[in-house]
Design an enzyme around this catalytic site. Structure first.
Site, PDB file in Angstrom:
ATOM      1  N   THR A   7       0.846  -1.122  -0.074  1.00 13.89           N
ATOM      2  CA  THR A   7      -0.058  -0.020  -0.184  1.00 13.89           C
ATOM      3  C   THR A   7       0.942   1.031   0.052  1.00 13.89           C
ATOM      4  OG1 THR A   7      -1.727   1.243   1.262  1.00 13.89           O
ATOM      5  CG2 THR A   7      -0.160  -0.238   2.586  1.00 13.89           C
ATOM      6  N   GLU A  36      -3.871   0.219 -10.706  1.00 20.02           N
ATOM      7  CA  GLU A  36      -5.351   0.302  -9.986  1.00 20.02           C
ATOM      8  C   GLU A  36      -6.431   0.388 -10.907  1.00 20.02           C
ATOM      9  OE1 GLU A  36      -6.885   2.147  -6.361  1.00 20.02           O
ATOM     10  OE2 GLU A  36      -4.914   2.081  -5.470  1.00 20.02           O
ATOM     11  N   ASP A  64      -8.613  -2.487  -1.161  1.00 19.18           N
ATOM     12  CA  ASP A  64      -9.107  -1.363  -1.776  1.00 19.18           C
ATOM     13  C   ASP A  64     -10.475  -1.043  -0.943  1.00 19.18           C
ATOM     14  OD1 ASP A  64      -9.321   0.537  -3.879  1.00 19.18           O
ATOM     15  OD2 ASP A  64     -10.945  -0.332  -4.747  1.00 19.18           O
TER      16      ASP A  64
HETATM   17  P1  ITT Z   1      -3.578   2.228  -1.399  1.00 18.43           P
HETATM   18  O1  ITT Z   1      -4.526   2.125  -2.529  1.00 18.43           O
HETATM   19  O2  ITT Z   1      -2.066   2.351  -1.838  1.00 18.43           O
HETATM   20  O3  ITT Z   1      -3.660   1.229  -0.286  1.00 18.43           O
HETATM   21  P2  ITT Z   1      -5.331   4.535  -1.043  1.00 18.43           P
HETATM   22  O4  ITT Z   1      -5.073   5.537  -0.064  1.00 18.43           O
HETATM   23  O5  ITT Z   1      -5.254   5.110  -2.322  1.00 18.43           O
HETATM   24  O6  ITT Z   1      -3.959   3.556  -0.467  1.00 18.43           O
HETATM   25  P3  ITT Z   1      -7.896   3.338  -1.109  1.00 18.43           P
HETATM   26  O7  ITT Z   1      -7.743   3.328  -2.590  1.00 18.43           O
HETATM   27  O8  ITT Z   1      -8.098   2.088  -0.525  1.00 18.43           O
HETATM   28  O9  ITT Z   1      -6.280   3.687  -0.545  1.00 18.43           O
HETATM   29  O10 ITT Z   1      -8.645   4.164  -0.558  1.00 18.43           O
HETATM   30  C1  ITT Z   1      -9.782   5.241  -1.150  1.00 18.43           C
HETATM   31  C2  ITT Z   1      -9.627   6.480  -0.461  1.00 18.43           C
HETATM   32  O11 ITT Z   1     -10.485   6.422   0.623  1.00 18.43           O
HETATM   33  C3  ITT Z   1      -8.235   7.177  -0.117  1.00 18.43           C
HETATM   34  O12 ITT Z   1      -8.407   8.673  -0.355  1.00 18.43           O
HETATM   35  C4  ITT Z   1      -8.163   6.800   1.258  1.00 18.43           C
HETATM   36  O13 ITT Z   1      -7.503   7.778   1.933  1.00 18.43           O
HETATM   37  C5  ITT Z   1      -9.465   6.996   1.914  1.00 18.43           C
HETATM   38  N1  ITT Z   1      -9.769   6.036   2.918  1.00 18.43           N
HETATM   39  C6  ITT Z   1      -9.492   4.535   2.945  1.00 18.43           C
HETATM   40  N2  ITT Z   1      -9.723   4.085   4.092  1.00 18.43           N
HETATM   41  C7  ITT Z   1     -10.082   5.049   5.009  1.00 18.43           C
HETATM   42  C8  ITT Z   1     -10.440   5.129   6.364  1.00 18.43           C
HETATM   43  O14 ITT Z   1     -10.258   4.195   7.164  1.00 18.43           O
HETATM   44  N3  ITT Z   1     -10.740   6.448   6.892  1.00 18.43           N
HETATM   45  C9  ITT Z   1     -10.567   7.239   6.025  1.00 18.43           C
HETATM   46  N4  ITT Z   1     -10.711   7.221   4.724  1.00 18.43           N
HETATM   47  C10 ITT Z   1     -10.210   6.264   4.229  1.00 18.43           C
HETATM   48 NA    NA Z   2      -5.728   3.562  -4.042  1.00 15.47          NA
END
Ligand code: ITT
Ligand code: NA
Length: 186
Positions: A7, A36, A64
């Site tokens: 991640t 992605e 995700d």
């Molecule tokens: P990776 O894909 O590299 O793991 P990312 O930050 O892009 O990291 P996601 O695509 O899974 O992660 O997340 C989509 C969005 O939702 C992204 O802006 C995250 O910061 C947010 N998000 C995910 N989990 C969250 C949580 O527990 N609390 C608040 N925001 C969250």
């Molecule tokens: Na992501």
């Protein structure tokens, strides 16, 4: 037992480490970067896990996640990353300005894969609603907007340990950990 979490989000790593402590799984972290594909969380997680396992030549998990708001037709949903970077929380609050039904849920899908097997997915979700303003300095991204059901604090006002007790990520990772304990018995 050690698993590599791929991640680019260090907050996720912190939460996952806290959750895995309870399950005796050691977490390595690598920011490998993976393509992605745009689509359902499950498909993104499957694809990412498969890609990561073959790149790493070892077992890997990816996650995700997203915030799904009912009154907005479940937006931002699978667009959560892009929307967080563009509209941000202020933009979401604007869209929710006159909206009475504030129901929302956080969803998390963990994808797990090894170089030899098909990817497995584990789903977690937590219901709640969207606050009328951002609250709290804990957490990250959408956390200050989200009030989990049964609470009057946002995720942004809960410590990592408190959020970890019942978050979407806790659910998906806990399902994964139980599955792994059953399947990795050597
Ligand atoms: P990776 O894909 O590299 O793991 P990312 O930050 O892009 O990291 P996601 O695509 O899974 O992660 O997340 C989509 C969005 O939702 C992204 O802006 C995250 O910061 C947010 N998000 C995910 N989990 C969250 C949580 O527990 N609390 C608040 N925001 C969250
Ligand atoms: Na992501």
């Amino acid at each position: 037992l050690s698993i590599t979490f791929i991640t680019g989000n260090k907050h996720k790593v912190k939460e996952a480490k806290g959750i895995f402590e309870n399950f005796g799984i050691e977490l390595e972290h690598t920011d490998l970067g993976y393509p992605e594909v745009q689509g359902e969380l499950v498909d993104v997680a499957k694809f990412g896990a498969e890609y990561a396992a073959s790149k790493l030549e070892g077992p890997a998990i990816v996650e995700d996640a997203g915030l799904f708001i009912k009154a907005l037709n479940w937006f931002p949903g699978t667009y959560s990353s892009y929307v967080q970077e563009t509209l941000g929380n202020k933009g979401i609050l604007k869209l929710m300005n006159d909206v009475e039904d504030r129901y929302a849920e956080f969803r998390s899908v963990i994808g797990y894969c090894t170089p030899k097997a098909e990817p497995e997915v584990f789903l977690g979700a937590v219901p709640g609603h969207i606050a009328y303003e951002e609250r709290g300095n804990y957490g990250f991204a959408y956390d200050p907007l989200f009030i989990p059901e049964g609470y009057d604090k946002t995720f942004g006002e809960l410590t990592t340990d408190e959020k970890n007790e019942f978050s979407h990520r806790r659910m998906s990772l806990e399902k994964f950990a139980s599955w792994l304990n059953e399947h990795a018995a050597s």
